[in-house]
Structure formats: C-alpha cells, structure tokens
Design a protein around this motif. Structure first.
Motif, PDB file in Angstrom:
ATOM      1  N   PRO A 211       0.812  -1.234   0.000  1.00 10.19           N
ATOM      2  CA  PRO A 211       0.000   0.000   0.000  1.00 10.19           C
ATOM      3  C   PRO A 211       0.843   1.280   0.000  1.00 10.19           C
ATOM      4  N   LYS A 212       1.891   1.337   0.802  1.00 11.09           N
ATOM      5  CA  LYS A 212       2.674   2.577   0.867  1.00 11.09           C
ATOM      6  C   LYS A 212       3.439   2.831  -0.431  1.00 11.09           C
ATOM      7  N   GLY A 213       3.919   1.768  -1.055  1.00  7.71           N
ATOM      8  CA  GLY A 213       4.617   1.955  -2.324  1.00  7.71           C
ATOM      9  C   GLY A 213       3.647   2.296  -3.432  1.00  7.71           C
ATOM     10  N   ALA A 214       2.479   1.656  -3.383  1.00 13.85           N
ATOM     11  CA  ALA A 214       1.482   1.875  -4.431  1.00 13.85           C
ATOM     12  C   ALA A 214       0.981   3.314  -4.409  1.00 13.85           C
ATOM     13  N   ILE A 215       0.917   3.921  -3.211  1.00 12.66           N
ATOM     14  CA  ILE A 215       0.440   5.298  -3.160  1.00 12.66           C
ATOM     15  C   ILE A 215       1.507   6.221  -3.767  1.00 12.66           C
ATOM     16  N   VAL A 216       2.758   5.923  -3.517  1.00 15.65           N
ATOM     17  CA  VAL A 216       3.827   6.727  -4.128  1.00 15.65           C
ATOM     18  C   VAL A 216       3.725   6.613  -5.653  1.00 15.65           C
ATOM     19  N   ARG A 217       3.538   5.390  -6.102  1.00 15.31           N
ATOM     20  CA  ARG A 217       3.418   5.179  -7.542  1.00 15.31           C
ATOM     21  C   ARG A 217       2.218   5.933  -8.110  1.00 15.31           C
ATOM     22  N   ALA A 218       1.101   5.881  -7.415  1.00 16.01           N
ATOM     23  CA  ALA A 218      -0.089   6.577  -7.888  1.00 16.01           C
ATOM     24  C   ALA A 218       0.176   8.078  -7.955  1.00 16.01           C
ATOM     25  N   LEU A 219       0.929   8.604  -6.989  1.00 18.34           N
ATOM     26  CA  LEU A 219       1.228  10.041  -6.980  1.00 18.34           C
ATOM     27  C   LEU A 219       2.124  10.413  -8.161  1.00 18.34           C
ATOM     28  N   VAL A 220       3.074   9.522  -8.456  1.00 17.38           N
ATOM     29  CA  VAL A 220       3.947   9.777  -9.602  1.00 17.38           C
ATOM     30  C   VAL A 220       3.112   9.742 -10.885  1.00 17.38           C
ATOM     31  N   GLU A 221       2.212   8.766 -10.961  1.00 20.73           N
ATOM     32  CA  GLU A 221       1.344   8.682 -12.146  1.00 20.73           C
ATOM     33  C   GLU A 221       0.487   9.932 -12.275  1.00 20.73           C
ATOM     34  N   ASP A 222      -0.055  10.392 -11.146  1.00 26.20           N
ATOM     35  CA  ASP A 222      -0.899  11.600 -11.183  1.00 26.20           C
ATOM     36  C   ASP A 222      -0.107  12.783 -11.719  1.00 26.20           C
ATOM     37  N   PHE A 223       1.119  12.893 -11.217  1.00 29.28           N
ATOM     38  CA  PHE A 223       1.961  14.012 -11.649  1.00 29.28           C
ATOM     39  C   PHE A 223       2.197  13.942 -13.160  1.00 29.28           C
ATOM     40  N   ILE A 224       2.477  12.750 -13.648  1.00 30.48           N
ATOM     41  CA  ILE A 224       2.741  12.590 -15.077  1.00 30.48           C
ATOM     42  C   ILE A 224       1.472  12.852 -15.894  1.00 30.48           C
ATOM     43  N   ARG A 225       0.342  12.312 -15.417  1.00 31.50           N
ATOM     44  CA  ARG A 225      -0.927  12.497 -16.131  1.00 31.50           C
ATOM     45  C   ARG A 225      -1.276  13.973 -16.286  1.00 31.50           C
ATOM     46  N   GLU A 226      -1.013  14.710 -15.215  1.00 28.56           N
ATOM     47  CA  GLU A 226      -1.279  16.144 -15.220  1.00 28.56           C
ATOM     48  C   GLU A 226      -0.559  16.800 -16.404  1.00 28.56           C
ATOM     49  N   GLY A 227       0.700  16.449 -16.598  1.00 26.58           N
ATOM     50  CA  GLY A 227       1.482  17.006 -17.694  1.00 26.58           C
ATOM     51  C   GLY A 227       0.954  16.557 -19.045  1.00 26.58           C
ATOM     52  N   LEU A 228       0.520  15.297 -19.119  1.00 24.73           N
ATOM     53  CA  LEU A 228       0.034  14.758 -20.387  1.00 24.73           C
ATOM     54  C   LEU A 228      -1.257  15.452 -20.811  1.00 24.73           C
ATOM     55  N   ARG A 229      -2.113  15.682 -19.841  1.00 23.60           N
ATOM     56  CA  ARG A 229      -3.394  16.312 -20.126  1.00 23.60           C
ATOM     57  C   ARG A 229      -3.159  17.695 -20.713  1.00 23.60           C
ATOM     58  N   GLU A 230      -2.257  18.446 -20.066  1.00 21.71           N
ATOM     59  CA  GLU A 230      -1.964  19.801 -20.532  1.00 21.71           C
ATOM     60  C   GLU A 230      -1.451  19.812 -21.962  1.00 21.71           C
ATOM     61  N   ARG A 231      -0.801  18.742 -22.364  1.00 17.20           N
ATOM     62  CA  ARG A 231      -0.180  18.728 -23.675  1.00 17.20           C
ATOM     63  C   ARG A 231      -1.010  17.988 -24.721  1.00 17.20           C
ATOM     64  N   GLY A 232      -2.234  17.702 -24.391  1.00 20.37           N
ATOM     65  CA  GLY A 232      -3.119  17.134 -25.393  1.00 20.37           C
ATOM     66  C   GLY A 232      -2.892  15.654 -25.688  1.00 20.37           C
ATOM     67  N   TYR A 233      -2.373  14.922 -24.720  1.00 23.55           N
ATOM     68  CA  TYR A 233      -2.267  13.475 -24.911  1.00 23.55           C
ATOM     69  C   TYR A 233      -3.614  12.853 -24.617  1.00 23.55           C
ATOM     70  N   GLN A 234      -3.908  11.735 -25.296  1.00 21.20           N
ATOM     71  CA  GLN A 234      -5.137  11.004 -25.042  1.00 21.20           C
ATOM     72  C   GLN A 234      -4.792   9.657 -24.445  1.00 21.20           C
ATOM     73  N   PRO A 235      -5.395   9.311 -23.300  1.00 15.96           N
ATOM     74  CA  PRO A 235      -5.102   7.999 -22.717  1.00 15.96           C
ATOM     75  C   PRO A 235      -5.692   6.880 -23.572  1.00 15.96           C
ATOM     76  N   VAL A 236      -4.950   5.791 -23.691  1.00 15.66           N
ATOM     77  CA  VAL A 236      -5.464   4.579 -24.333  1.00 15.66           C
ATOM     78  C   VAL A 236      -5.093   3.403 -23.435  1.00 15.66           C
TER      79      VAL A 236
END
Length: 579
Positions: A211-236
């Motif tokens: 759980p503690k590692g997974a939350i860190v990973r989720a936070l890293v993913e959130d940070f990356i997703r934030e950047g992707l959204r701003e740049r017009g990436y589409q999730p697949v």
RNA sequence: GCCGACGUAGCUUAGCUGGUAAAGCAGCCGCCUUGUAAGCGGCAGAGCAUCGGUUCGAAUCCGAUCGUCGGCUCCA
C-alpha cells in the motif's frame, strides 16, 4: 628508460589506482604464481585486475594479498618503464596468451611499453605514480567473475576489485560513503518502509507494490498524467497479451525475441506477453482513416510490459521482468516532428525538476552504421535542435540507437553514483512503414506519418527505485505515503487526535493518528524511523488551544504549536511547491 | 545465463569440529497514562529455501533445484 613522474608530484588518483593494480598483480604473482595476469585498469572508484586462474580467490586469499601488497607499497619500488618491440613483448610473455593478444593488437606505430616494480613487469600503456609508496591507502573489496574482454564467449577470469587513495582518511571517507549508500539502498528501504517486495513464490523480477509503495506510484502517475493532459495526450489502454503476429509485423520478433517471454498457445494461435506498447498503439491509429487535420495524435498509456531478463541481471525494482512504462506514441507529419520533439523535451525537464534530480545527463544515441537510412539524419537533427533550443547539454552515444531509429536517453545518478537510464525518446520512420500507416495530406495524397516513442520516467519501477535512493526514503511531503501523524501524549488526547486526523484527511492529506498505548518517546521514534515529514504532537495544552505541535523531519529544534488550520495551510503550500 | 558468496521465526541475527533450534526487534495480552528517537512483564511464532543422499542421529557433511547478493553482459 622512459621518464617517470617526479617523485614529489602527487599523482592523479587514476594513476595511483593504476599503480595499485600493478601492486596487486605483483602480489598475485608472488602468492599465486600459476595465475596469469590479463588487464588491470583504474576505474571510477578504484581499480581491478583480471587473472586467469582455475581456482577462485577466497576472502582469505584477499587478506593474504593485501598483506603482501602492504609490503610492496612499503618497499616503495620505483615504477620504471621501457620501450620494446612487438616481438620482444611477445617473447617476454610467451606463457601468457592474454598479454600476447594485447601485444599483437597494438596498432603499428604505437609504442609498446613494459613497466616494472621490484620483481614484477607488466605490459602496460603507462600512467602510473612514480613509485609504489605513493599509494597512501588501499583496500581489496571483492572478487567476481568477468569474461575476457567482456565477451561471454570468452573464458571467465577472476576479477579482484580494490580501491586506493592518497591518504587513509580519504579511504575511510569513501568506505563511509559506501555505508551511506547501503542505508539508502531501495531494496533495504523498500522493506523497512513497507513499500514493495519481490516474492519467491511468484518469481524473480516481479514487483509487488505494498500500500505505501502503491500510493507513491499513484502520486507519480498523477503528476505525469497532469502534464500529459496539458499537452493534449489522449489515454489509451491496450491488452497485455496479443497474437504473436503483431510482433512479426513490427519486427520485434526478429530483433527483440531474446528479450521476450515465450509464446503461449491458445486454440492453435501463439500469443505473447507484450514487451512494448507501440504495436498496440499503432493498431489504434490504424483503426480509422486519418487526416492531416487529426495530427499530431498523442496516445499515452501506463503500459505494463514483460521482458525476459537473464536471472543474473535482476536487481530490486531497478532491473525487473515486468514493469510499467509512462509510455506514449506521437503520430505526426514530418513537418511537425521538430515541435513534437521539443514538447517532449519540456516534459522531461518538468519531470526531472519535480524530483530534484540534479545530476541529469542527456544522450543522443545514433543508430548502428549498418542500420542507418536516409531518415536518420532528419531524426538526429530534430533531436539535436530540440536539445539546443532548450539549452540542454548532451553527449553522443554512437551506435546505441534502437533498431528503428535514433533516440534521446535521459540518465540520472543514484546514491551510489551509479548511472541509471530513465526515460527515452525515439524517432521512428520504420514502424509506420511496416504497419502501412497513412494519413490523407492536404493535397489529397496518402502519406506515411512519423512516430515518436517516449517514456520519460521510463519504467515506474526503476524510476521509483531510483527516487527512493535519491531521497533516502525521506520522500518530500507531496510524495510521502503518510504526510502527517497525530500523536497524543496520553489517552486523554486520543479523541482530539482522531478528530485532527479526520480534519487532515478531509483537507485532502494522507494522515494517521497513533492510537497505541506507548510512551511519547516510543511513538516519536516509531514515526521518525518511518521518515514521516510531520509528526503532530498533541497534549493537554494543544487540546485546549486547538493547536498541534509539529515535529518536522530535518529540523532539530522543537517548533511552537500552531492552529491545526494554520498547519493545513502550511502543508498545502508545501505540497503545492513540491518541497 | 556465467563466476563467486549466501539462504535459520515477519525483520536482523546466534547456533564450535553432526547429538535433535537461541535471542533482539516487530506482533498479541496485561500493567503503566505517558511532553518529543525504545517504560515493565508475559504469550505466541521457525524445524532451519526445497528435494534427495551419507549417518544410529543433519540447521550443521555431500548433490541437485529454487532464490538472494557481488560482478560479467544487456537494457526501461
């Protein structure tokens, strides 16, 4: 006689270490005359020497060698060199095929030199201390197998590693640094902080995120997703297992099969675990007709891939067999290539800055000569321009490009000073061709798009492994699995502590309350070892005043209590600034 | 994969030249009700990675397999 450095000069460290390698070979010659010396260079933190000997060196052998080396250093033998002909060198080392091989391969016109200390002479290019006494402090550190010239088809040699310095104090400091590196080892911290594990019952190289590692990973993913959204990436999202035919088309089966898990037969068809996400994204591109008006298309996926890595190479989370890339594939026109590449460079900078990696290196890898095509210069140009437009210094890595094109690699250094490759951005003219990708251009003609493959964190497993070492497990507040714990002095403050925790959670933070029946000292110690950014102590005074007394990681002196809401504002600010 | 070392409770370790597993921490239960890095006591927990062999007897010796660690090689 060749001129040796002057006695009173302090030799450069690598000359000193190179000399130490000779001293080691001298000691081996004395104690194990049957061992054939091969090569022994200075390396980043010391030196090694490879010997051909059927029996391996034991820990006891190392101790004996160290003792003999101390005598050789104390004797302060002067390093003397002489120039010889190729024939003389070969005759001199008639019983050592390795030295003969080296002597035979020295290019015509280059000097061939022998260097001697006491009763030991070695074929060597040079670059030594004046005498063995210059070695102020040294230590043999380990033994390992190593192939002759690094090629696994060659015989396995016995390599002895050591380190050497001008003074004992420097050696001591180096050994302390190694201890610190061990304390920061992500495998050790991963267990101490309950972040992840690798389970023998499940198989090597496969990570279980707690759980503690997974939350860190989720936070890293959130940070990356934030950047992707701003740049017009589409999730697949694409399947983990697909018909092997897909990798025949992509060419992975031909070029990458040795890194893939074997086929799985189902109803007469062969399936493969995906080693890469790109063919899947390509199928999505191909699922409809595309117009130049649709481009650039940017598909992103936290794509989990499986690659077969040889058992001996696995290492914690940084070298695994199943991992998730922050992957994306950009499909664009050749005219858009430059701008798209620049955008990925900006993303890379954003990521590396957020994690505070200072020692970042960018490498432009070109393709092996025999793979180069007329599109390579275009791709290399785009990469170079992007780097230069962002003033990112870079180095060339010739021949290291992927099979489909040149690439940009992002590398950082961990606590041990080891270099880790994280992200990679690759320009690809090949796969769009192999898959027959098209878009309708403005002039009505069908043209082939260009692809950019990019994973900036690279593999989340490796990225977080490196981050654990980088932070020494003390994650900044925005990444910490638990940001604050409320510790009541006694049970009389427990209700207040629980309420404070709930308020923190309501405010969006990861908070706990310590409900244990332990002493304050015990509770503080417990949470300190868990490296929490904040421990909020609450006693009678805090309950009455509606405050918390923060014990902040990294700050020695006690902080004055402050209102819970004021603390929330402070934490919010800190998280926002990613401190 | 190759060379070497290693594999004992959740973790860290002790177990000499073979005689039938020991401790600290963590956990659980009590007592204590605590002001900034370990309060006190008790209980439970492994048959010694797995399989096979040698032996009257194996955690200790031998072999194989699996895994871990340090390297070689490769890469995200």
């Amino acid at each position: 006689m060749l001129s040796a450095p002057h006695r009173h000069d302090t030799p450069p460290l690598d000359a000193l270490r190179h000399t130490a390698a000779h001293v080691l070979a001298y000691a081996v010659q004395d104690l194990f005359p049957e061992a054939k010396p091969t090569i022994g260079p200075a390396i980043e933190n010391g030196f090694y020497y490879d010997f051909d000997r059927s029996a391996p060196f034991t820990a006891g052998d190392l101790a004996a060698l160290e003792a003999r080396m101390k005598e050789i250093v104390a004797a302060d033998y002067v390093m003397t060199g002489e120039r010889v002909t190729r024939e003389q060198a070969i005759e001199r080392f008639a019983r050592n095929p390795y030295k003969i091989e080296i002597a035979s391969e020295i290019p015509e016109g280059e000097p061939i030199t022998l260097y001697t200390i006491g009763a030991f002479t070695d074929l060597c290019r040079g670059g030594h201390a004046h005498s063995t006494g210059a070695i102020g402090a040294f230590k043999l550190t380990s033994v390992a197998g190593a192939y002759w010239r690094g090629d696994e088809h060659n015989p396995m040699l016995q390599r002895i590693y050591g380190t050497a310095f001008d003074t004992p104090a420097e050696l001591e400091a180096y050994l302390l640094m190694l201890e610190e590196a061990q304390r920061r080892d992500h495998r050790r911290l991963g267990q101490e902080l309950d972040l992840f594990s690798i389970e023998e019952d499940a198989g090597p190289g496969l990570v279980f995120w707690h759980p503690k590692g997974a939350i860190v990973r989720a936070l890293v993913e959130d940070f990356i997703r934030e950047g992707l959204r701003e740049r017009g990436y589409q999730p697949v999202v694409t399947p983990h297992i697909v018909n092997e035919r897909l990798y025949e088309i992509s060419g992975h089966l031909e070029n990458f099969a040795h890194s893939m898990f074997g086929p799985i037969e189902v109803e007469g068809q062969r399936y493969r675990l995906k080693p890469m996400n790109c063919p899947g994204h390509i199928l999505i591109y191909k699922s409809a007709g595309r117009s130049y008006r649709d481009l650039p298309l940017r598909y992103s996926e936290f794509g989990t891939v499986y690659r077969f890595e040889r058992s001996g190479t696995l290492h914690g989370m940084t070298r695994v067999r199943g991992f998730t890339q922050d992957d994306a594939h950009l499909f664009c026109t050749p005219e858009q290539l430059q701008a798209e590449f620049e955008q990925t460079a900006d993303e890379a900078i954003r990521l590396v800055n957020a994690f505070g990696f200072k020692d970042v290196e960018y490498f432009l890898s070109t393709r092996d000569e025999r793979l180069r095509t007329e599109t390579d210069p275009i791709a290399e140009e785009a990469i170079r321009n992007a780097l230069e437009s962002r003033s990112l210094p870079y180095k060339l890595d010739p021949g290291e490009g992927s099979f489909y094109g040149p690439k940009l690699d992002i590398k950082v250094h961990d606590a041990l000073g080891r270099e880790w490759q994280l992200g990679t951005v690759q320009v690809d003219f090949l796969l769009p061709q192999r898959f027959g990708l098209k878009y309708r251009a403005a002039d009505g003609v069908d043209r082939t798009p260009v692809m950019i493959h990019r994973a900036l964190a690279g593999a989340l497993e490796r990225f977080i492994g490196v981050a654990i070492e980088h932070f020494g497990g003390a994650f900044p507040a925005w990444l910490a699995p638990v940001q604050a714990v409320v510790v009541p002095i006694s049970k009389h403050q427990l209700d207040y502590a629980l309420a404070a925790r709930d308020r923190l959670r309501e405010a969006g933070f990861r908070a706990e309350a310590d409900e244990s029946h332990e002493t304050v000292g015990y509770k503080i110690r417990h949470w300190k070892t868990q490296k929490l950014p904040y421990i909020l102590v609450v006693g009678r005074a805090e309950v009455e005043a509606g405050t918390v007394a923060p014990n902040e990681r990294g700050i020695e002196q006690k902080r004055d209590p402050l209102a819970l809401e004021a603390f929330i504002a402070e934490l919010r600010e800190r998280v926002r600034e990613k401190r």
